[in-house]
Design a protein around this motif. Sequence first.
Motif, short mmCIF file in Angstrom:
data_model
loop_
_atom_site.label_atom_id
_atom_site.label_comp_id
_atom_site.label_asym_id
_atom_site.label_seq_id
_atom_site.Cartn_x
_atom_site.Cartn_y
_atom_site.Cartn_z
N VAL A 221 -14.89 -13.38 -40.05
CA VAL A 221 -15.08 -13.78 -38.66
C VAL A 221 -15.53 -15.23 -38.57
CG1 VAL A 221 -16.30 -13.32 -36.50
CG2 VAL A 221 -15.69 -11.43 -38.01
N ASN A 222 -14.84 -15.99 -37.73
CA ASN A 222 -15.18 -17.38 -37.47
C ASN A 222 -15.78 -17.46 -36.07
OD1 ASN A 222 -15.10 -20.16 -36.74
ND2 ASN A 222 -13.51 -20.53 -38.27
N ALA A 223 -17.10 -17.70 -36.01
CA ALA A 223 -17.77 -17.77 -34.71
C ALA A 223 -17.13 -18.84 -33.84
CB ALA A 223 -19.26 -18.07 -34.91
N GLU B 184 -7.51 -13.28 -43.91
CA GLU B 184 -8.83 -13.71 -43.44
C GLU B 184 -9.05 -13.42 -41.95
OE1 GLU B 184 -9.14 -17.83 -44.34
OE2 GLU B 184 -8.78 -17.57 -46.50
N ILE B 185 -8.02 -13.02 -41.24
CA ILE B 185 -8.12 -12.85 -39.78
C ILE B 185 -8.51 -11.42 -39.43
CG2 ILE B 185 -6.81 -12.91 -37.62
CD1 ILE B 185 -5.17 -15.19 -38.80
N GLY C 210 -10.96 -16.09 -34.80
CA GLY C 210 -11.95 -15.29 -34.09
C GLY C 210 -11.56 -13.83 -33.97
N GLY C 211 -10.30 -13.52 -34.30
CA GLY C 211 -9.88 -12.12 -34.30
C GLY C 211 -8.67 -11.83 -33.45
N VAL C 212 -7.97 -10.78 -33.85
CA VAL C 212 -6.83 -10.23 -33.11
C VAL C 212 -7.25 -8.87 -32.59
CG1 VAL C 212 -4.45 -9.40 -33.28
CG2 VAL C 212 -5.15 -11.49 -34.50
N TYR C 213 -7.06 -8.63 -31.30
CA TYR C 213 -7.49 -7.39 -30.65
C TYR C 213 -6.29 -6.70 -30.02
CZ TYR C 213 -12.19 -9.21 -31.30
OH TYR C 213 -13.35 -9.69 -31.86
N ILE C 214 -6.04 -5.47 -30.47
CA ILE C 214 -4.90 -4.70 -30.00
C ILE C 214 -5.37 -3.77 -28.88
CG2 ILE C 214 -2.96 -3.23 -30.65
CD1 ILE C 214 -3.11 -5.88 -32.20
N ALA C 215 -4.89 -4.01 -27.68
CA ALA C 215 -5.24 -3.20 -26.52
C ALA C 215 -4.01 -2.40 -26.09
CB ALA C 215 -5.77 -4.09 -25.40
N THR D 270 -10.28 -18.82 -25.65
CA THR D 270 -10.68 -20.07 -26.28
C THR D 270 -12.11 -20.41 -25.89
OG1 THR D 270 -10.06 -22.40 -26.60
CG2 THR D 270 -9.79 -21.50 -24.39
N TRP D 271 -12.88 -20.93 -26.86
CA TRP D 271 -14.29 -21.25 -26.63
C TRP D 271 -14.41 -22.61 -25.96
CZ3 TRP D 271 -18.60 -18.37 -27.19
CH2 TRP D 271 -19.84 -19.03 -27.13
N LEU D 272 -15.16 -22.64 -24.85
CA LEU D 272 -15.30 -23.88 -24.10
C LEU D 272 -16.61 -23.82 -23.30
CD1 LEU D 272 -13.85 -26.55 -23.24
CD2 LEU D 272 -12.90 -25.27 -21.31
N GLU D 273 -17.39 -24.88 -23.41
CA GLU D 273 -18.62 -25.02 -22.63
C GLU D 273 -19.56 -23.82 -22.79
OE1 GLU D 273 -17.25 -25.69 -18.67
OE2 GLU D 273 -16.67 -27.77 -19.07
#
Length: 332
Positions: free
Chosen positions: A128-130, A304-305, A267-272, A149-152
């Motif tokens: 996991v990459n924070a 690694e993901i 940061g990860g792959v999420y299957i919904a 995406t990480w922002l602010e």
Amino acid sequence: MIKQLIYGDIGGTKTILQLAEIRDGEIHQQFTYRYDSAAFVTFSDMLRDFLTRTETVNHPVAACFAIAGPIVAQQTKVTNLPWQISSTNISDEFSIPVVKLINDFEAAALAIESLSPNDLITLQTGQVNAQGMRVVLGAGTGMGVAWLTWLEGRYFALPTEAGHMDFAPVNELQIHLFKALHDKFGHVSVERLLSGSGLTNIFNFLQMNAAIASDLAPVNLEEDSGATITALAQTRKHPIAIKSLNLFSEIYGAYAGNLALAGLCRGGVYIAGGIAPRIINILSSGGFMRAFRDKGRFSALMNEIPVHVITNTEISLLGAKQEAHNLFNSQD
């Protein structure tokens, strides 16, 4: 004065609405109601009924509604319903200062941080990459995709129509499948394979072409018979249905891997989506992850993901809740 939020998950079949209070900076759910969407001529009629049932005396300070389909200029038409919904109209009609419409997969993406470990089944732990890029995808009626995406200081969700990207076959069987669908549809998008109707397309192709079909009675299916095929595989051990689910899983894994590469989703792959939790035994059997990692020179990176299946069926509602809270906080 008690400050309240309204949020909901709006679909062509059912709608879930919730009212919550903000106390000490936290959301406390107060009232939930599930509706048959088709029972109302307009969404405003439903929302008015909901507010009457809650017996609230104050106007909510913010509202967010997750809707299946594209949102353009904060307006949308709900799939399979005559509803035209506008955030401005809702704000004016119900005196709610801030109203936002979001795509259902944008909502699913926003909900990721609210999920507990019990809401996830991990297919690959990875590294996991924070604050790394994330992607949420899911096969159901169609194929939904959203980026995170990480922002602010927090994650922002970016809705897409990536389910309509070209299907990329990776072996001889998939090439034959592509040709069959190309003859039928012309353009072959990922959604032609990864959806309820897509699973039906796969089954029909295998039934027509597999030698194993010669000693089986043909199965006639409706256009979207994903649930029927899953039941045939899991309860009746139908060989073509089992093969269909395995092929579906391999195509799903390869596509998820493509999205992970496109966004470098450390940061990860999420299957919904509605299908994945019902076929978790297939997704966990190995074919999905083999296809996910099979990216040539980048196969080591794919190991690694992190990859997870979301089992919480109310993830879009959770995302609408999260965004309603964000709207409230932005008013301070």
